[in-house]
Design an enzyme around this catalytic site. Sequence first.
Site, PDB file in Angstrom:
ATOM      1  NE  ARG A 104      -0.272  -0.010   4.954  1.00 23.22           N
ATOM      2  CZ  ARG A 104      -0.752  -0.063   6.183  1.00 23.22           C
ATOM      3  NH1 ARG A 104      -2.047  -0.058   6.385  1.00 23.22           N
ATOM      4  NH2 ARG A 104       0.051  -0.113   7.222  1.00 23.22           N
ATOM      5  CG  ASN A 142      -3.711   4.217   7.026  1.00 26.77           C
ATOM      6  OD1 ASN A 142      -4.272   4.125   8.100  1.00 26.77           O
ATOM      7  ND2 ASN A 142      -2.568   3.610   6.778  1.00 26.77           N
ATOM      8  CD  GLU A 143       0.054   4.576  10.058  1.00 30.22           C
ATOM      9  OE1 GLU A 143       0.758   3.839   9.354  1.00 30.22           O
ATOM     10  OE2 GLU A 143      -0.109   4.377  11.280  1.00 30.22           O
ATOM     11  CB  CYS A 153       8.424  14.359  -7.392  1.00 30.50           C
ATOM     12  SG  CYS A 153       7.041  13.607  -6.522  1.00 30.50           S
ATOM     13  CD  GLU A 300      -4.717   2.546  12.484  1.00 35.89           C
ATOM     14  OE1 GLU A 300      -3.641   1.946  12.677  1.00 35.89           O
ATOM     15  OE2 GLU A 300      -5.116   2.877  11.362  1.00 35.89           O
TER      16      GLU A 300
HETATM   17  C1  GAL Z   1      -1.090   1.239  11.136  1.00 33.55           C
HETATM   18  C2  GAL Z   1      -2.003   1.399   9.962  1.00 33.55           C
HETATM   19  C3  GAL Z   1      -3.076   0.340   9.958  1.00 33.55           C
HETATM   20  C4  GAL Z   1      -2.485  -1.000  10.171  1.00 33.55           C
HETATM   21  C5  GAL Z   1      -1.694  -1.011  11.438  1.00 33.55           C
HETATM   22  C6  GAL Z   1      -1.057  -2.347  11.712  1.00 33.55           C
HETATM   23  O1  GAL Z   1       0.111   1.871  10.965  1.00 33.55           O
HETATM   24  O2  GAL Z   1      -2.599   2.654   9.964  1.00 33.55           O
HETATM   25  O3  GAL Z   1      -3.752   0.369   8.732  1.00 33.55           O
HETATM   26  O4  GAL Z   1      -1.684  -1.284   9.090  1.00 33.55           O
HETATM   27  O5  GAL Z   1      -0.689  -0.045  11.359  1.00 33.55           O
HETATM   28  O6  GAL Z   1      -0.016  -2.643  10.844  1.00 33.55           O
END
Ligand code: GAL
Length: 666
Positions: A104, A142-143, A153, A300
């Site tokens: 990803r 996400n992150e 770029c 999370e």
């Molecule tokens: C985070 C991420 C999640 C999942 C989790 C565990 O960094 O946002 O999607 O991947 O880690 O690896």
Amino acid sequence: MFNFGVDYYPEQWPEERWTKDAELMAQAGFNVVRLAEFAWSRLEPEKGRFDFEWLDRAIALLAGYGMHIVLGTPTASPPPWLMAEHPEIFRVRSDGTRVTYGHRRGYCPNNLVYRDYSRAIVRKMAEHYSGNPAVVGWQIDNELGDRCYCPRCALAFHDWLRTRFGTLAVINDRWGTVFWSHIYTDWTQIPVPLTIGGPHNPGLALDYHRFCSDSYVDFMQIQNAILRQFCPDHFITHNFMGFVYDQINQFDLSRSLDFVSWDNYPQMQWNMKDAADPVKASLGHDTMRGLKRSPFWVIEQQAGPSGWEIVSPAPRPGQLRLWAYQAIAHGADGILFFRWRTAQAGVEQYWHGLLDHDGRPGRRYEEIRRMGGEIQIIGERLVGTKLKPQVAILLSYDSRFAFQIQANNPSFRYETEFLKLYRALQELKISVDIVSPEANLQDYKLVFAPTLHVLDGQAADNLSAYVSNGGVLVVTPRSGVKDEANRIVGCPLPGLLAELCGMEVSEYDSFPEGKTNSVRFTIPDLEGTSSPKVDIWADLLHPTCATVVAIYEHDYYAGSPAITLNHYGTGYALYMGVFGGQDLLLPVVRWLLQKAEIPLSFQGPTGVEILKRESDGRILIFILNHTGDGQAVDLPGVYWDLLHTSLIESPIHIGPYDVSILEQQG
Ligand code: GAL
């Protein structure tokens, strides 16, 4: 309402199971669920064909069980059909290789095609869910992160430079391109700093790091604008990566969001040597709270052993609950556990959720269900309370980026030295804000500015004004060395801070690996402290008007000043020309706290955190026992124990991995 919930991937489970999951979530006291942030291929199975029906059904079901929904925009993981059609979207790594499909976060944030597809999916989702009463907010992507070095770029970098600096003449001067004959005569000649190209001009490299950071801020802003337009009543956040993430200026990234969220995994599988370090988690929380100087969410929160290829040790009974309360103690107003049920397939098969692969509630679920019950009782008491630290540490992304380009010494790491300082304050139970060098510092009595390597006039003026008005400031080696263009200043170090610190660095010594020196304190306040070891680097100080606090004990500079203190305006600036461990930092920090008139309000054993959240007239004290043994803490006064609903007085006994939340009486 206190936001308490879980990250759920209904698309990964048979629909017949959803009701059972929702029931168990409700029984755990959850009221918020995050959905959809990796569901692009299910939401847009083929170009331009959108399918929200399954998500509508999941939302309706969860809402029926009282859940509020946070939706993730799915752009962190584009579907194969898109990447197969447009392979130019793939990010190029710093070694020049292009990412290929299979993981990803493979995209380039500046790719125009990707931006169009991202706009389309986000707009469709925003239009579709703007009127859905269960949806309360959004998490963008996400992150965000990972630098890209692709040809697109390069062009975007040239535009970025043109917008900021106007002409090549300015850039040539800024970077000093006359060195090695790099004078650019056309924008297209300016390279991206691939690592295979050898070390690059430090000015170019720092600007590139800033540009990469801005690229993600822009990419997020595109989505932010769409969500604001279609869903004005929803909040917008993003899941950040705490203190450790060092490729984006997280202050910039947070600016347009309603609040910061982050992903907190104290026990990662990538470090099998050490047990979870609660100080690192605390630093993560304080960094996240400092980005906007306001409450944050942990969107999370670790829910079990973590694992991709390797499985981490299991969190001990009590630790999941303890870590979640630790977040709350540091100012979190929302906790969501990642993830609900452990995946049976995919890279994260071993990243354990609250439920195991078999979907049955077990020890971890029960622990969090217990916490859910507690939150229902105490949640309202938490809302509106905040931390009010009197101490701040300045976090400089410019300096961090600059050290990524030139570490100065192979044993030096910005993060490590930062953490050591933070650890000393934690040991003394002092709560800390982490803020930017330009932040308004008037709320703080003591400010640490560790290795403020890249320093501009605005930040330097901010620090001078702070000290001049009575603040106590601590400056450490390699500060004030570079200007904002990453050129070394042409005056004695610490450059713009020399006058404030009342000293100059007359010479420095970068230590080979393993070499140490030691210092001896020369002021009465610190007399009797044994000679602490110092390592990595030694600044030899020449006081212009500062007082000598410590001198070196060995080598050709034995007897030279190593630490000085300057009275400036009504405050003090301490220059520490050395790096060291807790035997150096603890006595110095203790002494500075006294100088800044900050009382040591809480005392307790190492591994026990004590923090205060307060609002007008209400004081909540959190005692967190991160050790596997029972502990006792002395706390003068009478308290209402919120979790045990009883009055309590010193000594406060607290079990292994347990927490007490006390409300001060009277
Ligand atoms: C985070 C991420 C999640 C999942 C989790 C565990 O960094 O946002 O999607 O991947 O880690 O690896």
